[in-house]
Scaffold this active site. Structure first.
Site, mmCIF file in Angstrom:
data_model
loop_
_atom_site.group_PDB
_atom_site.id
_atom_site.type_symbol
_atom_site.label_atom_id
_atom_site.label_comp_id
_atom_site.label_asym_id
_atom_site.label_seq_id
_atom_site.Cartn_x
_atom_site.Cartn_y
_atom_site.Cartn_z
ATOM 1 N N GLY A 191 -2.721 -10.357 -3.350
ATOM 2 C CA GLY A 191 -1.816 -9.396 -3.984
ATOM 3 C C GLY A 191 -0.674 -8.990 -3.080
ATOM 4 N N CYS A 192 -0.988 -8.752 -1.822
ATOM 5 C CA CYS A 192 0.040 -8.318 -0.864
ATOM 6 C C CYS A 192 1.033 -9.434 -0.581
ATOM 7 C CB CYS A 192 -0.626 -7.824 0.416
ATOM 8 S SG CYS A 192 -1.700 -6.406 0.124
ATOM 9 N N THR A 193 0.548 -10.661 -0.545
ATOM 10 C CA THR A 193 1.430 -11.801 -0.332
ATOM 11 C C THR A 193 2.379 -11.960 -1.515
ATOM 12 O OG1 THR A 193 -0.188 -12.917 1.058
ATOM 13 C CG2 THR A 193 1.521 -14.296 0.059
#
Length: 156
Positions: A43-45
């Site tokens: 998700g952060c990527t």
């Protein structure tokens, strides 16, 4: 958590290159600050890639985008290099969580019934006067960067 109309907290973070990043230095221009739990996770990527893909549009509006996590600067540097990220990544590791506390993004979370403290995925759009023009307290990654860009365009 900060809400619309609140002032930009005066915190200093550490960039992926180890240099200090004082958010107060960005007053006078709009600013996007987004918090994410951990670098190099799916998700952060995706969120970082989406903001990076729109970096040129934010630049055209004179808006700096800063992504904040508690990851150490060295990890942020590897993350940025691995995915060729153009957004400015900042570490809130030292002093321990000062930005997360100031923004109100250090919250209790639950996973499989276990409670723990972690970073809420949240985004803040500040106007040139350093006031929160828009706050997204519970971000869903897909389409979020584009939504922030659209809101930024309304700042004028």
């Amino acid at each position: 958590m900060l809400t619309t109309g609140d002032s930009l907290p005066e915190v200093t973070l550490t960039g992926a290159d180890g240099a200090p990043i004082a958010l107060a230095d960005h007053r006078g221009k709009p600013l996007v600050v987004y918090f994410y739990p951990k670098a190099d996770t799916p998700g952060c990527t995706n969120e970082a890639l989406d903001f990076s893909a729109l970096q040129g549009d934010f630049d055209a509006l004179g808006i700096r985008v800063v992504g904040i996590s508690k990851d150490r600067p060295a990890k942020l540097a590897k993350f940025a290099a691995k995915y060729d990220l153009s957004v400015l990544l900042a570490s809130d590791a030292e002093p321990e969580g000062a930005a997360c506390e100031a923004f109100g993004t250090w919250v209790e979370k639950k996973l499989y019934g276990r409670a723990y403290m972690g970073i809420a995925r949240a985004t803040f759009l500040f106007d040139a006067a350093g006031k929160a023009a828009r706050v997204w307290p519970a971000v869903k990654v897909k389409g979020h960067a584009a939504e922030v860009l659209e809101a930024a365009r309304t700042l004028g």
